[in-house]
Design a protein around this motif. Structure first.
Motif, PDB file in Angstrom:
ATOM      1  N   VAL A 222     -18.794 -14.583  33.480  1.00 55.92           N
ATOM      2  CA  VAL A 222     -18.121 -14.998  32.254  1.00 55.92           C
ATOM      3  C   VAL A 222     -18.734 -14.263  31.070  1.00 55.92           C
ATOM      4  O   VAL A 222     -19.955 -14.229  30.920  1.00 55.92           O
ATOM      5  N   MET A 223     -17.914 -13.683  30.247  1.00 60.09           N
ATOM      6  CA  MET A 223     -18.362 -13.138  28.976  1.00 60.09           C
ATOM      7  C   MET A 223     -17.718 -13.953  27.871  1.00 60.09           C
ATOM      8  O   MET A 223     -16.502 -13.948  27.715  1.00 60.09           O
ATOM      9  N   THR A 224     -18.546 -14.703  27.144  1.00 57.75           N
ATOM     10  CA  THR A 224     -18.047 -15.449  25.995  1.00 57.75           C
ATOM     11  C   THR A 224     -18.561 -14.775  24.732  1.00 57.75           C
ATOM     12  O   THR A 224     -19.149 -13.697  24.782  1.00 57.75           O
ATOM     13  N   ASN A 225     -18.308 -15.365  23.575  1.00 62.86           N
ATOM     14  CA  ASN A 225     -18.799 -14.777  22.331  1.00 62.86           C
ATOM     15  C   ASN A 225     -19.277 -15.853  21.370  1.00 62.86           C
ATOM     16  O   ASN A 225     -19.106 -17.054  21.616  1.00 62.86           O
ATOM     17  N   THR A 226     -19.882 -15.434  20.274  1.00 69.35           N
ATOM     18  CA  THR A 226     -20.569 -16.383  19.395  1.00 69.35           C
ATOM     19  C   THR A 226     -19.662 -17.416  18.716  1.00 69.35           C
ATOM     20  O   THR A 226     -20.170 -18.473  18.326  1.00 69.35           O
ATOM     21  N   PRO A 227     -18.354 -17.209  18.565  1.00 68.07           N
ATOM     22  CA  PRO A 227     -17.536 -18.304  18.044  1.00 68.07           C
ATOM     23  C   PRO A 227     -17.548 -19.559  18.934  1.00 68.07           C
ATOM     24  O   PRO A 227     -16.979 -20.588  18.541  1.00 68.07           O
ATOM     25  N   ALA A 228     -18.204 -19.493  20.079  1.00 67.26           N
ATOM     26  CA  ALA A 228     -18.463 -20.714  20.843  1.00 67.26           C
ATOM     27  C   ALA A 228     -19.209 -21.736  19.992  1.00 67.26           C
ATOM     28  O   ALA A 228     -19.094 -22.949  20.214  1.00 67.26           O
ATOM     29  N   LEU A 229     -19.961 -21.253  19.016  1.00 70.91           N
ATOM     30  CA  LEU A 229     -20.720 -22.150  18.134  1.00 70.91           C
ATOM     31  C   LEU A 229     -19.806 -23.030  17.293  1.00 70.91           C
ATOM     32  O   LEU A 229     -20.231 -24.079  16.809  1.00 70.91           O
ATOM     33  N   VAL A 230     -18.533 -22.610  17.116  1.00 69.82           N
ATOM     34  CA  VAL A 230     -17.575 -23.403  16.338  1.00 69.82           C
ATOM     35  C   VAL A 230     -16.329 -23.716  17.175  1.00 69.82           C
ATOM     36  O   VAL A 230     -15.249 -23.963  16.628  1.00 69.82           O
ATOM     37  N   ASP A 231     -16.489 -23.723  18.506  1.00 72.57           N
ATOM     38  CA  ASP A 231     -15.407 -24.066  19.440  1.00 72.57           C
ATOM     39  C   ASP A 231     -14.208 -23.127  19.325  1.00 72.57           C
ATOM     40  O   ASP A 231     -13.066 -23.534  19.552  1.00 72.57           O
ATOM     41  N   GLU A 232     -14.452 -21.865  18.993  1.00 75.22           N
ATOM     42  CA  GLU A 232     -13.376 -20.878  18.905  1.00 75.22           C
ATOM     43  C   GLU A 232     -13.708 -19.642  19.743  1.00 75.22           C
ATOM     44  O   GLU A 232     -13.295 -18.527  19.408  1.00 75.22           O
ATOM     45  N   ALA A 233     -14.416 -19.830  20.832  1.00 73.76           N
ATOM     46  CA  ALA A 233     -14.818 -18.707  21.676  1.00 73.76           C
ATOM     47  C   ALA A 233     -13.629 -18.108  22.414  1.00 73.76           C
ATOM     48  O   ALA A 233     -12.607 -18.761  22.632  1.00 73.76           O
ATOM     49  N   MET A 234     -13.795 -16.845  22.812  1.00 82.61           N
ATOM     50  CA  MET A 234     -12.914 -16.218  23.789  1.00 82.61           C
ATOM     51  C   MET A 234     -13.784 -15.911  24.997  1.00 82.61           C
ATOM     52  O   MET A 234     -14.684 -15.077  24.924  1.00 82.61           O
ATOM     53  N   SER A 235     -13.553 -16.609  26.094  1.00 87.26           N
ATOM     54  CA  SER A 235     -14.368 -16.456  27.303  1.00 87.26           C
ATOM     55  C   SER A 235     -13.534 -15.801  28.389  1.00 87.26           C
ATOM     56  O   SER A 235     -12.450 -16.280  28.734  1.00 87.26           O
ATOM     57  N   VAL A 236     -14.041 -14.690  28.913  1.00 81.19           N
ATOM     58  CA  VAL A 236     -13.332 -13.907  29.929  1.00 81.19           C
ATOM     59  C   VAL A 236     -14.000 -14.151  31.274  1.00 81.19           C
ATOM     60  O   VAL A 236     -15.214 -14.000  31.409  1.00 81.19           O
ATOM     61  N   ILE A 237     -13.200 -14.524  32.280  1.00 78.48           N
ATOM     62  CA  ILE A 237     -13.723 -15.043  33.540  1.00 78.48           C
ATOM     63  C   ILE A 237     -13.264 -14.171  34.707  1.00 78.48           C
ATOM     64  O   ILE A 237     -12.085 -13.827  34.814  1.00 78.48           O
ATOM     65  N   SER A 238     -14.230 -13.816  35.579  1.00 78.63           N
ATOM     66  CA  SER A 238     -13.917 -13.006  36.765  1.00 78.63           C
ATOM     67  C   SER A 238     -14.614 -13.593  37.982  1.00 78.63           C
ATOM     68  O   SER A 238     -15.742 -14.094  37.889  1.00 78.63           O
ATOM     69  N   ALA A 239     -13.961 -13.473  39.133  1.00 77.17           N
ATOM     70  CA  ALA A 239     -14.492 -14.012  40.372  1.00 77.17           C
ATOM     71  C   ALA A 239     -15.295 -12.965  41.125  1.00 77.17           C
ATOM     72  O   ALA A 239     -14.925 -11.791  41.168  1.00 77.17           O
ATOM     73  N   GLY A 240     -16.402 -13.408  41.726  1.00 72.55           N
ATOM     74  CA  GLY A 240     -17.120 -12.581  42.673  1.00 72.55           C
ATOM     75  C   GLY A 240     -16.474 -12.646  44.043  1.00 72.55           C
ATOM     76  O   GLY A 240     -15.411 -13.269  44.224  1.00 72.55           O
ATOM     77  N   SER A 241     -17.113 -12.053  45.032  1.00 75.71           N
ATOM     78  CA  SER A 241     -16.520 -11.928  46.368  1.00 75.71           C
ATOM     79  C   SER A 241     -16.259 -13.273  47.039  1.00 75.71           C
ATOM     80  O   SER A 241     -15.330 -13.401  47.836  1.00 75.71           O
ATOM     81  N   HIS A 242     -17.088 -14.267  46.736  1.00 79.25           N
ATOM     82  CA  HIS A 242     -17.008 -15.544  47.442  1.00 79.25           C
ATOM     83  C   HIS A 242     -16.483 -16.677  46.576  1.00 79.25           C
ATOM     84  O   HIS A 242     -16.422 -17.818  47.038  1.00 79.25           O
ATOM     85  N   ALA A 243     -16.090 -16.380  45.350  1.00 72.74           N
ATOM     86  CA  ALA A 243     -15.584 -17.412  44.452  1.00 72.74           C
ATOM     87  C   ALA A 243     -14.104 -17.663  44.729  1.00 72.74           C
ATOM     88  O   ALA A 243     -13.320 -16.730  44.890  1.00 72.74           O
ATOM     89  N   THR A 244     -13.737 -18.928  44.764  1.00 71.86           N
ATOM     90  CA  THR A 244     -12.360 -19.329  45.036  1.00 71.86           C
ATOM     91  C   THR A 244     -11.635 -19.684  43.744  1.00 71.86           C
ATOM     92  O   THR A 244     -12.233 -19.734  42.666  1.00 71.86           O
ATOM     93  N   ALA A 245     -10.346 -19.971  43.875  1.00 72.71           N
ATOM     94  CA  ALA A 245      -9.567 -20.417  42.716  1.00 72.71           C
ATOM     95  C   ALA A 245     -10.144 -21.705  42.147  1.00 72.71           C
ATOM     96  O   ALA A 245     -10.127 -21.925  40.925  1.00 72.71           O
ATOM     97  N   GLU A 246     -10.684 -22.541  43.007  1.00 70.38           N
ATOM     98  CA  GLU A 246     -11.299 -23.791  42.542  1.00 70.38           C
ATOM     99  C   GLU A 246     -12.537 -23.496  41.694  1.00 70.38           C
ATOM    100  O   GLU A 246     -12.771 -24.145  40.667  1.00 70.38           O
ATOM    101  N   HIS A 247     -13.326 -22.525  42.113  1.00 81.39           N
ATOM    102  CA  HIS A 247     -14.498 -22.153  41.335  1.00 81.39           C
ATOM    103  C   HIS A 247     -14.093 -21.606  39.963  1.00 81.39           C
ATOM    104  O   HIS A 247     -14.718 -21.926  38.938  1.00 81.39           O
ATOM    105  N   LEU A 248     -13.061 -20.772  39.929  1.00 78.29           N
ATOM    106  CA  LEU A 248     -12.584 -20.227  38.657  1.00 78.29           C
ATOM    107  C   LEU A 248     -12.077 -21.344  37.746  1.00 78.29           C
ATOM    108  O   LEU A 248     -12.333 -21.337  36.540  1.00 78.29           O
ATOM    109  N   ALA A 249     -11.355 -22.300  38.326  1.00 78.75           N
ATOM    110  CA  ALA A 249     -10.838 -23.415  37.539  1.00 78.75           C
ATOM    111  C   ALA A 249     -11.982 -24.237  36.950  1.00 78.75           C
ATOM    112  O   ALA A 249     -11.900 -24.725  35.818  1.00 78.75           O
ATOM    113  N   HIS A 250     -13.050 -24.407  37.728  1.00 74.87           N
ATOM    114  CA  HIS A 250     -14.205 -25.158  37.235  1.00 74.87           C
ATOM    115  C   HIS A 250     -14.872 -24.413  36.081  1.00 74.87           C
ATOM    116  O   HIS A 250     -15.250 -25.021  35.068  1.00 74.87           O
TER     117      HIS A 250
END
Length: 270
Positions: free
Chosen positions: A116-144
Motif C-alpha cells: 500500500v502506498m498512502t500519502n500524508t493527507p491521511a492526517l486529515v482523512d483525505e489520503a489516496m491509498s494505492v493497493i496491490s496484491a502479492g503472490s499469495h494475497a487474495t481478494a479477501e486480503h485486498l478487501a481487508h
C-alpha cells in the motif's frame, strides 16, 4: 471488528491510520502498536487506549501486521519478525519502492502480502491509498486492506507494476502542491500582498479548484478554459508558464520520483 491489527513503527502516518481506524469503529482493544522509543509507545497508549507491544509480540498476536517503518529499515525489521510470523498472517507494507517479493522471500512460504502506498493527507482523512496484491494475497486480503485504509481516505487497486508510478504521482504528490502554493505565496508578496492574505487566497482557491475537479466530471482542460478569457489575465499567465517549461518540468520531476522508487526497490538507499 474482531481481528487484531498491529501497526509497527507508528510514526505520523501510522498514527493517522490508527486514529482513523478508531473513528471508523475499530476497538482500541483490538489494536496493537510498536514504536522505537518507549515514551512514544506510552504516548500512543495514553492518547488512543491501544496496547504497545514489541515487534515479535505483535507478530505472534495480531491477525494483520501493518509495517510503516522507513524503507531502509524494513530489512532489519523483517529479520526480527520472520521467526514469529505464521504463514496465515496478513502483512501490509507501506514502504515506498519495496516490492511484495522482498517480503515473501523473507517470511514463511505462502504469507499473504499487500503493498500500500498512502500519502500524508491521511492526517486529515483525505489520503489516496494505492493497493496491490502479492503472490499469495487474495481478494479477501485486498478487501481487508481497503477497509483499513478507507478509514483515512480513498483507496484504489492497481497492479504492482504500477506502484512506482503511483508513488511518484500520488505518494509524493502533496509535496508538489505545497511547492506550488509556496511559489504562489511568494508571488503574492512580490505583488504587494501580506503573506497571510496571499496564503488564504491561494489555499481557498486550491480547495475550490480541487472540489471542482472531483465533483464536476469536467476535464481539467475544460475547467482551465472556463477561466481563460481571450486576451485576459489568465492566458498571459499560462503563456509564461509554458514559456518557462513548467509542464515539462513537472513531467520530468514525476519521472525522477518514479526512478528513485525503482532505485529503492533495488536496494540503493543512498
Amino acid at each position: 471488528m474482531t481481528q487484531k491489527v498491529a501497526v509497527l513503527g507508528t510514526g505520523k502516518i501510522g498514527e493517522a491510520l490508527l486514529s482513523g481506524m478508531i473513528r471508523a469503529g475499530w476497538s482500541p482493544a483490538d489494536l496493537l502498536v510498536t514504536a522505537r522509543r518507549p515514551e512514544r509507545a506510552e504516548e500512543l497508549r495514553t492518547r488512543y487506549g491501544v496496547s504497545p507491544v514489541t515487534n515479535p509480540e505483535a507478530a505472534k498476536t495480531a491477525d494483520t501486521l501493518i509495517l510503516t517503518v522507513k524503507p531502509q529499515d524494513m530489512g532489519t525489521l523483517l529479520v526480527e519478525l520472520a521467526p514469529h510470523v505464521p504463514a496465515d498472517r496478513l502483512v501490509i507494507s507501506g514502504a515506498a519502492g519495496i516490492p511484495t517479493s522482498f517480503f515473501e522471500e523473507r517470511l514463511a512460504q505462502g504469507t499473504p502480502v499487500v503493498r500500500v502506498m498512502t500519502n500524508t493527507p491521511a492526517l486529515v482523512d483525505e489520503a489516496m491509498s494505492v493497493i496491490s496484491a502479492g503472490s499469495h494475497a487474495t481478494a479477501e486480503h485486498l478487501a481487508h486492506a481497503e477497509e483499513i485504509f478507507g478509514a483515512v481516505g480513498k483507496t484504489l487497486r492497481v497492479p504492482e507494476s504500477q506502484q512506482d508510478a503511483c508513488t511518484a504521482l500520488s505518494g509524493s504528490g502533496p509535496a508538489y502542491f505545497f511547492y506550488l502554493v509556496e511559489a504562489m505565496t511568494d508571488a503574492g508578496i512580490l505583488l504587494g500582498l501580506p503573506r497571510e492574505k496571499a496564503h488564504d487566497l491561494i489555499v481557498q482557491s486550491a480547495i475550490g479548484a480541487a472540489v471542482m475537479l472531483r465533483d464536476s466530471g469536467e476535464h481539467p482542460v475544460k475547467l482551465r478554459e472556463n477561466v481563460t478569457s481571450p486576451a485576459g489575465t489568465t492566458i498571459n499567465a499560462i503563456r509564461e508558464l509554458e514559456n518557462h517549461g513548467v509542464r515539462a518540468a513537472l513531467i520530468a520531476a514525476i519521472e525522477a520520483a518514479r526512478d528513485r522508487g525503482r532505485e529503492l526497490a533495488s536496494g540503493n538507499n543512498t
